[in-house]
Write an enzyme that holds these catalytic residues in place. Structure first.
Site, PDB file in Angstrom:
ATOM      1  N   SER A  61    -114.113  35.480  19.370  1.00  0.00           N
ATOM      2  CA  SER A  61    -114.077  36.886  18.661  1.00  0.00           C
ATOM      3  C   SER A  61    -115.685  37.168  18.506  1.00  0.00           C
ATOM      4  O   SER A  61    -115.922  38.082  17.940  1.00  0.00           O
ATOM      5  CB  SER A  61    -113.923  36.229  17.145  1.00  0.00           C
ATOM      6  OG  SER A  61    -112.401  36.127  17.065  1.00  0.00           O
ATOM      7  N   LYS A  64    -115.962  41.096  19.127  1.00  0.00           N
ATOM      8  CA  LYS A  64    -115.839  41.971  18.106  1.00  0.00           C
ATOM      9  C   LYS A  64    -117.170  42.661  17.998  1.00  0.00           C
ATOM     10  O   LYS A  64    -117.443  43.592  17.364  1.00  0.00           O
ATOM     11  CB  LYS A  64    -115.423  41.524  16.861  1.00  0.00           C
ATOM     12  CG  LYS A  64    -114.030  41.027  16.870  1.00  0.00           C
ATOM     13  CD  LYS A  64    -113.221  40.324  15.633  1.00  0.00           C
ATOM     14  CE  LYS A  64    -112.010  40.012  15.916  1.00  0.00           C
ATOM     15  NZ  LYS A  64    -111.684  38.663  16.194  1.00  0.00           N
ATOM     16  N   SER A 121    -112.993  38.445  10.658  1.00  0.00           N
ATOM     17  CA  SER A 121    -112.661  38.521  12.001  1.00  0.00           C
ATOM     18  C   SER A 121    -111.532  38.811  12.607  1.00  0.00           C
ATOM     19  O   SER A 121    -110.532  38.297  13.227  1.00  0.00           O
ATOM     20  CB  SER A 121    -112.959  36.933  12.570  1.00  0.00           C
ATOM     21  OG  SER A 121    -113.047  36.954  14.209  1.00  0.00           O
TER      22      SER A 121
END
Length: 385
Positions: A61, A64, A121
């Site tokens: 993640s 991101k 997230s």
């Protein structure tokens, strides 16, 4: 300022040209459990510590960070607005993993979607905002890879906007530090990444509670971002940033065995940065850096001022007077285009260049006409400002 009656105020555009390699000193025992790691000074981009920093690994993640960067840039460019309502597609709503449980057809503001990405997230929020900016997630991913190339991220290729497992999706600790540093050039992002808990859908019967996946936001002094990551392949990952006084550090770890060790090792990296180094201010925001006469220019003189604080990273206890400042000009004459480099500020120590900042024109400067030269002459004769 009055000089020959003509003056413009040209802001300084700053480009750090320093050699972004680790200081030639014994490497500290840091991030021993991480598969790769980088510790970077956010202001200069200097590497304070690295371990397998260019190894291509799954970023999970942490992907991101690039998604948030493109969101911030789209806002700055006026392509989207904070209050825009984004309609959630079937694809976005179908994302698994970390999510804010968006429903197909639901509308949510850009502000709240970014909050969901930065704090929780949220994979579904990442896809929703990617589709809003680029039309499709696939096109958004093309933009992600294009931006990565522009930033010199040679170890990176993205396959999606959220970091869910996918073929040909990888990055490195060094590249993650680079894109984290770029994201931090948008100071408002830490209003999202630095939040420990908040709510979405506050006015609904079922508000959604957000708790930051980055626990260091709460437990480490100065941490205000940026992004955690975990998949079974990537293991536990984190790009964290903290600021104390004028110094901001970025610590990246990939492939940690668990969250507890990840947070401990990142804390040790940040401790090392703040204990060993400090940021010495060379120019405050708004300080006059230099003036330059432009032959045959209209206007004839330009002034360079710092549009943000400018400084150098030094060891604690080191004498700042050991560093010397010099301005080096390029040979130029009118006309001058916006963005043209007119010179540079050079900081050196013992004859070695430590940092350079380019002096760049922020506007076009035309070649003076007969009439403008005539008016200039009259001003000189009659002392007209």
């Amino acid at each position: 300022m009055k000089r020959f009656g003509i003056m413009i105020w040209t802001l300084l555009t700053i480009f750090s040209l320093c050699n972004n390699t680790a200081f030639a000193e014994p490497s500290p025992m840091l991030a021993t459990e991480a598969r790769s790691a980088v510790l970077m000074d956010a202001h200069s981009g200097k590497i304070l510590f690295e371990k397998n920093s260019h190894e291509k690994l799954s970023p999970a993640s942490i992907t991101k960070v690039m998604t948030m960067l493109l969101v911030m840039e789209a806002i700055d460019q006026g392509k989207i607005k904070w209050q825009d309502q984004v309609r959630v597609s079937e694809k976005a709503a179908s994302m698994g993993g970390s999510q804010i449980f968006l429903q197909p057809g639901e509308q949510m503001s850009v502000t709240d979607l970014l909050k969901g990405i930065a704090v929780a997230s949220a994979n579904d929020a990442s896809v929703a905002i990617a589709e809003y900016i680029a039309g499709t997630e696939e096109h958004f991913v093309e933009l992600m890879n294009k931006r990565a190339r522009e930033l010199g991220m040679k170890d990176t290729h993205f396959a999606n906007s959220n970091g869910l497992p996918a073929d040909n999706h990888f990055s490195s600790a060094y590249d993650i530090a680079v894109m984290s540093r770029e994201l931090l050039k948008h100071p408002e992002i830490t209003k999202f990444t630095g939040v420990y808990q908040d709510y979405l859908r506050k006015d609904s019967p079922k508000p959604f509670w957000l708790v930051n996946t980055n626990k260091l936001v709460r437990f480490y002094l100065g941490v205000d971002g940026l992004k955690t990551g975990f998949t079974s392949e990537a293991r536990f990952c984190l790009t964290a940033t903290a600021q104390r006084d004028q110094m901001r550090a970025i610590a990246v770890v990939l492939g940690e065995p668990n969250a507890k060790i990840r947070n401990k090792e990142v804390s040790q990296m940040l401790d090392y940065a703040f204990n060993q180094y400090t940021h010495f201010t060379v120019y405050k925001k708004g300080d006059l850096i230099a003036q330059r006469q432009i032959p045959k220019g209209d206007p004839e003189w330009v002034e360079f001022r710092a549009n943000q604080p400018m400084g150098i990273l030094i060891r604690k206890g080191e004498d700042p007077k050991a560093y010397h400042k010099k301005i080096i000009w390029q040979e130029v004459s009118a006309p001058i285009k916006k963005g043209q480099v007119l010179g540079k500020v050079q900081i050196s120590k013992e004859g070695r260049v430590v940092t350079e900042w380019e002096l760049v024109s922020v506007q076009d400067i035309q070649e003076a006409t007969f009439w403008s030269n005539f008016k200039k002459t009259l001003r000189k004769i009659f002392f007209i400002s």
